[in-house]
Design an enzyme around this catalytic site. Sequence first.
Site, PDB file in Angstrom:
ATOM      1  N   GLY A  12      47.527 -11.324 -48.641  1.00 25.16           N
ATOM      2  CA  GLY A  12      48.706 -10.470 -48.564  1.00 25.16           C
ATOM      3  C   GLY A  12      48.641  -9.558 -47.356  1.00 25.16           C
ATOM      4  N   ALA A  13      47.978 -10.045 -46.287  1.00 23.46           N
ATOM      5  CA  ALA A  13      47.707  -9.207 -45.116  1.00 23.46           C
ATOM      6  C   ALA A  13      48.951  -8.880 -44.301  1.00 23.46           C
ATOM      7  CB  ALA A  13      46.674  -9.888 -44.215  1.00 23.46           C
ATOM      8  N   GLY A  15      51.776  -7.992 -45.773  1.00 24.91           N
ATOM      9  CA  GLY A  15      52.625  -7.195 -46.646  1.00 24.91           C
ATOM     10  C   GLY A  15      52.637  -5.717 -46.303  1.00 24.91           C
ATOM     11  N   ASP A  16      53.500  -4.992 -47.006  1.00 29.88           N
ATOM     12  CA  ASP A  16      53.711  -3.574 -46.724  1.00 29.88           C
ATOM     13  C   ASP A  16      52.476  -2.733 -47.035  1.00 29.88           C
ATOM     14  OD1 ASP A  16      55.726  -1.619 -45.842  1.00 29.88           O
ATOM     15  OD2 ASP A  16      55.512  -0.799 -47.858  1.00 29.88           O
ATOM     16  N   LEU A  17      51.795  -3.026 -48.139  1.00 25.64           N
ATOM     17  CA  LEU A  17      50.605  -2.252 -48.511  1.00 25.64           C
ATOM     18  C   LEU A  17      49.518  -2.388 -47.440  1.00 25.64           C
ATOM     19  CD1 LEU A  17      49.080  -0.516 -50.615  1.00 25.64           C
ATOM     20  CD2 LEU A  17      48.231  -2.656 -51.592  1.00 25.64           C
ATOM     21  N   ALA A  18      49.336  -3.605 -46.939  1.00 27.58           N
ATOM     22  CA  ALA A  18      48.326  -3.822 -45.903  1.00 27.58           C
ATOM     23  C   ALA A  18      48.668  -3.026 -44.648  1.00 27.58           C
ATOM     24  CB  ALA A  18      48.220  -5.311 -45.575  1.00 27.58           C
ATOM     25  N   ARG A  19      49.927  -3.030 -44.251  1.00 28.82           N
ATOM     26  CA  ARG A  19      50.344  -2.334 -43.035  1.00 28.82           C
ATOM     27  C   ARG A  19      50.209  -0.825 -43.176  1.00 28.82           C
ATOM     28  NH1 ARG A  19      55.450  -2.512 -42.761  1.00 28.82           N
ATOM     29  NH2 ARG A  19      55.619  -1.907 -40.573  1.00 28.82           N
ATOM     30  N   ASP A 232      55.439   0.619 -64.750  1.00 24.58           N
ATOM     31  CA  ASP A 232      55.089   0.813 -63.342  1.00 24.58           C
ATOM     32  C   ASP A 232      54.196   2.023 -63.123  1.00 24.58           C
ATOM     33  OD1 ASP A 232      55.325   0.185 -60.522  1.00 24.58           O
ATOM     34  OD2 ASP A 232      56.637   1.919 -60.354  1.00 24.58           O
ATOM     35  N   HIS A 237      48.727   4.674 -63.639  1.00 26.48           N
ATOM     36  CA  HIS A 237      48.397   5.962 -63.018  1.00 26.48           C
ATOM     37  C   HIS A 237      48.287   7.092 -64.042  1.00 26.48           C
ATOM     38  CE1 HIS A 237      49.120   3.752 -59.490  1.00 26.48           C
ATOM     39  NE2 HIS A 237      50.378   4.027 -59.307  1.00 26.48           N
TER      40      HIS A 237
END
EC number: 1.1.1.49
Length: 487
Positions: A12-13, A15-19, A232, A237
Amino acid sequence: MTEQSATFLLFGATGDLARRMIFPSLYNLLSDGLLPDDFLIVASGRTEMEDDAFREQVCTSLREFLPGDRYDAQTAEKLKAMIAYQPVDAGNAAQFAALAERIDGRAERGLSVYLSTPPSLFAPTAQGLAAAGLIDGNTRIAMEKPIGKDLASSKEVNDAIGALFAEEQIFRVDHYLGKETVQNLLALRFGNVMFEPLWNATAIDHVQITVGETVGLEGRVSYYDGVGALRDMVQNHMLQILSIIAMEPPARMDPTAVRDEKVKVLRSLRPMNGETVKTHSVRGQYTPGAVGGQIVTGYADELGHASGTETFVALKAHIDNWRWQGVPFYLRTGKRMPARQSEIQIQFKPVRHSIFGRNGGGSGLEPNTLIIRLQPEEYIRLTIMSKRPGLERQVHLEEVSLDVSLTAAFAGQRRRIAYERLILDLLAGDPTLFVRRDEVEAQWTWIDSIIEGWQEANMKPASYASGNWGPSSAIALIERDGASWHD
């Protein structure tokens, strides 16, 4: 598995989380000299791309998401040199074989796999790694939440991964556990003699946990609808925060001892049913309004059609154990709130007998309150009573605050991304700040009881205008007990 992994494999590199989070975190760890020598980052996505093209994308992300004073071109070049890109589609054996060639000769020095992908790809990806010979005793795997959408699907995911990895090799990520202030809850409770003797039903009236977001769907339409705020935010969390607040003192600061105490709390949560959800829960969905002075649309407008998904939830939870019997825990979270805010309020009980305010005079005496703010700023604030200066014969008390701004107290320390801590612990094989299987399943057991209760009671989301703290029924939920939300 005590050696630091020399290879980091990220699915998933692109994807948004990676960026936004993972590559800036890797950059910061490299900048601080915390990555091992000869470290290799193998980035994987479904898009066909050459190494150099992907490396340039990473540099663009670093310039965009790192603070201006953190970006250093020389460090960025050093990180680029560590990155290789390998396209892999789950189920494509040839691509997994090509991936194994990129890692050939390095696996015995430790491989940490990070799945920043949809949960439906967790099992196929792990099975592809196994078929390519990339799983052994030196392999660790990290999975981003959600781990399933209910208890049954959670067990399916855990069974599939557990068939290939031992539990001590599995690292389930909840990024809230990487936040300094969440970790500081442990230090606050167990590193200070004055709090723990009062941390129980004798001295505490109730606890509030609030996680408010100002954003709406923000491009998460395909994921969020049908999931909602309960699954979610609360399932992971908020229940992790609750478990740290409510846990018994662990015997020592190690992964097993800490997580054993957390899971005991989660298993002590009183289940709900079709009757109790009516008085102990509120569902809401935002409609058009204004947030931060900006006009915003409603959830259904963003989605393009009507939906029964909740974007706000408030709960009154009870922990049925010796320490917390009779103490309500009020949880609320939602989108399009007036402020981005995550905090915990510990409301203490009033003094048993007041010597002030006799003869009909008012004293202003109020119970003590402890506020632990997690974001956007980080602080711990204790309100205490103090005499107002003056010569009046009647003693007048006023609330004053003892403030500890963690930002100011540690002004020389850089505020770290939560993922820095989590990636570093993954590479080192320390699972303390990751979620164990029995924790996940205890969380889902309680959440499923609420969802089933909503279905039984046919409980639909109530509307609330964007820019408000949820429906009016959320205020009634806590005010029925003589308390009020801390906004």
